[in-house]
Design an enzyme around this catalytic site. Structure first.
Site, mmCIF file in Angstrom:
data_model
loop_
_atom_site.group_PDB
_atom_site.id
_atom_site.type_symbol
_atom_site.label_atom_id
_atom_site.label_comp_id
_atom_site.label_asym_id
_atom_site.label_seq_id
_atom_site.Cartn_x
_atom_site.Cartn_y
_atom_site.Cartn_z
ATOM 1 N N VAL A 1 0.841 -1.202 0.000
ATOM 2 C CA VAL A 1 0.000 0.000 0.000
ATOM 3 C C VAL A 1 0.874 1.250 0.000
ATOM 4 O O VAL A 1 0.560 2.245 -0.659
ATOM 5 C CB VAL A 1 -0.962 0.000 1.216
ATOM 6 C CG1 VAL A 1 -1.762 1.298 1.277
ATOM 7 C CG2 VAL A 1 -1.904 -1.194 1.151
ATOM 8 N N CYS A 2 1.996 1.201 0.716
ATOM 9 C CA CYS A 2 2.863 2.374 0.879
ATOM 10 C C CYS A 2 3.277 3.022 -0.447
ATOM 11 O O CYS A 2 3.147 4.237 -0.591
ATOM 12 C CB CYS A 2 4.098 2.021 1.706
ATOM 13 S SG CYS A 2 3.695 1.383 3.349
ATOM 14 N N PRO A 3 3.763 2.243 -1.437
ATOM 15 C CA PRO A 3 4.165 2.914 -2.673
ATOM 16 C C PRO A 3 2.993 3.553 -3.416
ATOM 17 O O PRO A 3 3.177 4.567 -4.089
ATOM 18 C CB PRO A 3 4.828 1.817 -3.501
ATOM 19 C CG PRO A 3 4.395 0.533 -2.898
ATOM 20 C CD PRO A 3 4.091 0.814 -1.457
#
EC number: 1.11.1.26
Length: 189
Positions: free
Chosen positions: A48-50
């Protein structure tokens, strides 16, 4: 988070960030003097972070137009941030600083450390030019954030700061009517 951090001044910290091909020192003083977003995420090289960081990168010019700087923070090192920046097409677009927080000091200052994992929650903190926190959002790990919604909230916070006595109602967008709280409005909204 036990006590609300809204309208409190950010706590002192010193960290190293990866920014525009260099390692740079960052502290609470760096964040003062303009609007700042401290954008915590669990870890580099994840899922999810990128998508979140890519969304911020795609909208970075809009943040800059509002005189807002973004600081991405995870408990990874600044060296790991560089490696991720150099190997990911999405992260390679980032023009804002990526703060390394391997000791967790910055993450704990903002109350978003997941102690059992040594990772940060998905926390977003918006500071005014005085270094006071005006907006806090913390999402569960599987729920990504939206740069457009963050921009809307920052515009509202800036409007309220620049127009004492006015407030922005739900879903307020730039140019729409605001409210001036008074006894006359009680029970009429």
């Amino acid at each position: 988070m036990n006590a609300s951090l809204i309208n409190t001044e950010i706590l002192p910290f010193n960290a190293t960030a990866y920014h525009n091909g260099k390692f740079v020192d960052v502290s609470e003083a760096t964040l003062k003097g303009k609007w700042s977003v401290v954008f915590f995420y669990p870890a580099d090289f994840t899922f999810v972070c990128p998508t979140e960081l890519g969304d911020l990168a795609d909208n970075y010019a809009k943040f800059q137009k509002l005189d807002v700087e973004i600081y991405a923070v995870s408990t990874d090192t600044h060296f790991t941030h560089k490696a991720w920046h150099d190997t990911s097409e999405t992260i390679g677009k980032l023009q804002f600083p990526m703060i390394g927080d391997p000791t967790g000091a910055v993450t704990r200052n903002f109350g978003v450390m997941i102690e059992s994992k040594g990772l940060a929650e998905r926390g977003t903190f918006v500071m005014d030019p005085d270094g006071k926190i005006q907006i806090i959002e913390v999402n569960a790990g599987g729920v990504g954030r939206n740069a457009a919604e963050l921009l809307r909230k920052i515009k509202a916070a800036q409007y309220v700061r620049n127009h004492p006595g006015e407030v922005c109602p739900a879903k307020w967008e730039e140019g729409e009517k605001t409210l001036a709280p008074s006894l006359d409005l009680v029970g009429k909204i």
